[in-house]
Design an enzyme around this catalytic site. Structure first.
Site, PDB file in Angstrom:
ATOM      1  N   LYS A 126       0.812  -1.218   0.000  1.00 41.94           N
ATOM      2  CA  LYS A 126       0.000   0.000   0.000  1.00 41.94           C
ATOM      3  C   LYS A 126       0.845   1.267   0.000  1.00 41.94           C
ATOM      4  CE  LYS A 126      -3.873  -1.998   2.499  1.00 41.94           C
ATOM      5  NZ  LYS A 126      -5.000  -1.647   3.369  1.00 41.94           N
ATOM      6  N   GLY A 164      -7.930  -6.904   4.198  1.00 35.89           N
ATOM      7  CA  GLY A 164      -9.075  -7.467   4.915  1.00 35.89           C
ATOM      8  C   GLY A 164      -9.363  -6.746   6.222  1.00 35.89           C
ATOM      9  N   TYR A 218      -6.714  10.393   9.520  1.00 34.46           N
ATOM     10  CA  TYR A 218      -7.964   9.647   9.641  1.00 34.46           C
ATOM     11  C   TYR A 218      -9.086  10.544   9.164  1.00 34.46           C
ATOM     12  CZ  TYR A 218     -11.830   6.973  11.492  1.00 34.46           C
ATOM     13  OH  TYR A 218     -12.995   6.270  11.601  1.00 34.46           O
ATOM     14  N   HIS A 230     -16.929   4.852   1.849  1.00 31.89           N
ATOM     15  CA  HIS A 230     -15.999   4.021   1.085  1.00 31.89           C
ATOM     16  C   HIS A 230     -16.607   3.894  -0.315  1.00 31.89           C
ATOM     17  CE1 HIS A 230     -13.438   0.235   0.523  1.00 31.89           C
ATOM     18  NE2 HIS A 230     -14.246   0.261  -0.525  1.00 31.89           N
ATOM     19  N   ASN A 258      -7.442  -3.117  -5.463  1.00 32.15           N
ATOM     20  CA  ASN A 258      -7.575  -4.564  -5.336  1.00 32.15           C
ATOM     21  C   ASN A 258      -7.451  -5.176  -6.720  1.00 32.15           C
ATOM     22  OD1 ASN A 258      -7.899  -4.653  -2.544  1.00 32.15           O
ATOM     23  ND2 ASN A 258     -10.045  -4.111  -2.730  1.00 32.15           N
ATOM     24  N   ARG A 313      -8.110  -7.908  -8.316  1.00 32.92           N
ATOM     25  CA  ARG A 313      -8.865  -9.158  -8.472  1.00 32.92           C
ATOM     26  C   ARG A 313     -10.347  -8.821  -8.602  1.00 32.92           C
ATOM     27  NH1 ARG A 313     -11.315  -8.617  -3.568  1.00 32.92           N
ATOM     28  NH2 ARG A 313      -9.991  -7.740  -1.965  1.00 32.92           N
ATOM     29  N   ARG A 359     -24.556  -9.163   1.922  1.00 35.62           N
ATOM     30  CA  ARG A 359     -23.727 -10.341   2.150  1.00 35.62           C
ATOM     31  C   ARG A 359     -24.276 -11.070   3.360  1.00 35.62           C
ATOM     32  NH1 ARG A 359     -17.328  -8.863   1.923  1.00 35.62           N
ATOM     33  NH2 ARG A 359     -17.410  -7.401   0.182  1.00 35.62           N
TER      34      ARG A 359
HETATM   35  P1  ADP Z   1      -8.029  -3.331   3.886  1.00 40.05           P
HETATM   36  O1  ADP Z   1      -7.164  -3.519   2.699  1.00 40.05           O
HETATM   37  O2  ADP Z   1      -7.500  -3.991   5.102  1.00 40.05           O
HETATM   38  O3  ADP Z   1      -9.474  -3.616   3.599  1.00 40.05           O
HETATM   39  P2  ADP Z   1      -8.406  -0.476   3.464  1.00 40.05           P
HETATM   40  O4  ADP Z   1      -7.233   0.393   3.260  1.00 40.05           O
HETATM   41  O5  ADP Z   1      -9.197  -0.886   2.254  1.00 40.05           O
HETATM   42  O6  ADP Z   1      -7.946  -1.780   4.256  1.00 40.05           O
HETATM   43  O7  ADP Z   1      -9.399   0.181   4.498  1.00 40.05           O
HETATM   44  C1  ADP Z   1     -10.518  -0.515   4.996  1.00 40.05           C
HETATM   45  C2  ADP Z   1     -11.490   0.454   5.657  1.00 40.05           C
HETATM   46  O8  ADP Z   1     -10.851   1.156   6.721  1.00 40.05           O
HETATM   47  C3  ADP Z   1     -12.057   1.517   4.760  1.00 40.05           C
HETATM   48  O9  ADP Z   1     -13.163   1.081   4.021  1.00 40.05           O
HETATM   49  C4  ADP Z   1     -12.434   2.606   5.753  1.00 40.05           C
HETATM   50  O10 ADP Z   1     -13.652   2.273   6.384  1.00 40.05           O
HETATM   51  C5  ADP Z   1     -11.338   2.499   6.800  1.00 40.05           C
HETATM   52  N1  ADP Z   1     -10.226   3.437   6.542  1.00 40.05           N
HETATM   53  C6  ADP Z   1      -9.055   3.157   5.929  1.00 40.05           C
HETATM   54  N2  ADP Z   1      -8.259   4.243   5.848  1.00 40.05           N
HETATM   55  C7  ADP Z   1      -8.925   5.260   6.445  1.00 40.05           C
HETATM   56  C8  ADP Z   1      -8.636   6.652   6.688  1.00 40.05           C
HETATM   57  N3  ADP Z   1      -7.493   7.226   6.318  1.00 40.05           N
HETATM   58  N4  ADP Z   1      -9.582   7.385   7.318  1.00 40.05           N
HETATM   59  C9  ADP Z   1     -10.766   6.830   7.706  1.00 40.05           C
HETATM   60  N5  ADP Z   1     -11.087   5.530   7.509  1.00 40.05           N
HETATM   61  C10 ADP Z   1     -10.190   4.750   6.890  1.00 40.05           C
END
Ligand code: ADP
Length: 449
Positions: free
Chosen positions: A116, A164, A202, A208, A291, A293, A339
């Site tokens: 990442k 995940g 944050y 999302h 992602n 995939r 889901r």
């Molecule tokens: P993973 O690959 O483990 O799924 P992600 O980077 O896709 O992790 O983040 C998963 C979730 O975490 C996001 O959908 C969001 O809800 C939360 N999240 C991630 N980064 C942030 C951020 N910078 N600020 C607020 N929420 C976040």
């Protein structure tokens, strides 16, 4: 086109891929573990090969056994589904070396996007907005604290190799940050064999929003619009996804879509992929990760675009060109996916296993169910808890919601604890109906836990 494809997965996604192959007149080879002898995917495929004992590391993650199964059966390509080996660059590279087509992007692209911190750097270079964060991985605690002071708390610590929803930690002050860095590092080392972490701002109460892209091996890239996946448990497990996102207007949708295409082009992406963004309250959006995939929630994009993403994955992997351009992609109506998992919402979504004593799937106009379960199916305790995905399409969001409510009332799953009633209450929540969703919704509005 391929004559025979091996599906290196199980559960609903293996069934999903077998269906696409059958419609393309491709012979299918299923692989199964000793824990999956009666599984639907091995019954539906033309051939099925046992690849080892029930634990995933001995079977669905056993590269040598899967490659051997492909050789023995003469499969020309492997579809990895999602999870297991789908984002493992070593597996994709082995397929490339032994001349079996991996249905996905190249191993190099998987490797680049799998880290990442690296992916963020690449996006910045391609002028894709990213969440404000540290430049690359954190080497000293002081760097992290300086960053947090500049940008302001709260910040989120993330594992470079994370996935995940694991390896993330939200912190509010210096003490939490320094403690968090240590725990995040050791957690990530244990889970992913890589202790590298970085720190991001944050974003409070974001949505999302992710964009589905499709790229052929001749330089054409299109997107199929976005999915709003804000409805997540506190452990960031997605529960309900929809397309389109109620918060995007046409111009913002174009901007997000174009950013996703820029991201895909920047890495020379091929096949189906998803670019994930966070959307802030003032409509600012930031790249989060890619992602590489097919995703669990891909059916909502299929329902609004009319494009079969899995067939497209296979065609593109066989070297075919996308037969359309961006302007030909027409998105219509609204789709929602629930889901349904074997988890107990009253016990913080603790997994529940056992025998499905009764199963009845909903039906009717605009309703699709992707599932591998049946009455009498015994859920093995080794794998994920997904039972069925219910996807409903309507002319607009209100109709899709009504159709989903109707479907969830029709659906019967007995024998294990499920999220069915929890999903029913999301669908009838007044804030959800108004489209007011964000990533903390379930915690704030549904009183999770
Ligand atoms: P993973 O690959 O483990 O799924 P992600 O980077 O896709 O992790 O983040 C998963 C979730 O975490 C996001 O959908 C969001 O809800 C939360 N999240 C991630 N980064 C942030 C951020 N910078 N600020 C607020 N929420 C976040």
């Amino acid at each position: 086109m391929f004559k025979r494809v091996l599906i290196a997965n199980r559960g609903e996604v293996a069934v999903r891929v077998i269906r696409a192959c059958q419609e393309l007149d491709i012979e299918t080879v299923a692989v199964f573990s000793e824990g999956d002898r009666d599984a639907l995917h091995s019954r539906l495929a033309d051939q099925a090969v046992c690849i080892g004992p029930a634990p995933a590391r001995d079977s669905y993650l056993n590269v040598a056994n899967i490659i051997s199964a492909a050789f023995i059966t003469g499969a020309q390509a492997i579809h990895p589904g999602y999870g297991f080996l789908a984002e493992n660059p070593n597996f994709a590279e082995i397929c490339e070396r032994v001349n079996i087509k991996f249905i996905g992007p190249t191993s190099q692209v998987i490797e680049k996007m799998g880290n990442k911190a690296e992916a963020r750097k690449l996006m910045l270079e391609s002028e894709v907005p990213v969440v404000p964060g540290t430049e690359g991985i954190i080497s000293t605690e002081k760097d992290a604290i300086n960053f947090a002071h500049n940008i302001g708390y709260p910040v989120i610590i993330k594992a470079a190799a994370g996935g995940g929803g694991r390896g993330m930690r939200i912190v509010q002050n210096d003490t939490e940050l320094s403690q968090g860095l240590n725990t995040a590092r050791s957690e990530s080392e244990a889970a992913f064999g890589n202790g590298d972490v970085y720190v991001e701002k944050y974003i409070e109460e974001p949505r999302h929003v992710e964009v589905q892209i499709l790229a052929d091996e001749h330089g054409h890239v299109v997107h199929l619009g976005e999915r709003d996946c804000s409805l997540q448990t506190s452990r960031h497990q997605k529960m309900l996804e929809e397309s389109p996102c109620a918060a995007l207007n046409p111009s913002l949708r174009n901007r997000v879509g174009e950013a996703a295409i820029r991201a895909a082009k920047a890495v020379g992406y091929t096949n189906a992929g998803t670019v994930e963004f966070l959307l802030g309250s003032r409509n600012e959006f930031f790249f989060m990760e890619m992602n590489t995939r097919i995703q669990v929630e891909h059916p909502v994009s299929e329902m609004v675009s009319g494009i079969d993403l899995v067939k497209e994955q296979i065609r593109v992997a066989a070297g075919e060109r996308l037969g359309y351009r961006q302007r030909d992609v027409r998105l219509s109506g609204h789709a929602i996916e629930c889901r349904i998992t074997a988890e107990d919402p009253k016990k913080r979504f603790a997994p529940s296993v056992g025998k499905i004593t009764k199963y009845h799937a909903p039906g009717g106009i605009g309703v699709r169910v992707d599932s591998h379960i049946f009455s009498g199916y015994v859920m093995p305790p080794y794998y994920d808890s997904l039972l069925a995905k219910v996807i409903c399409h309507g002319h607009n969001r209100a109709e899709a919601i009504q159709r989903m409510q109707r479907s969830l009332h029709e659906m019967v799953i007995e024998g294990v604890k499920t999220t069915l009633s929890f999903h029913r209450s999301i669908l009838s929540n007044a804030f959800f109906k108004k489209g007011e969703v964000y990533t903390n919704f379930i915690k704030r509005r549904m009183g999770e836990g």
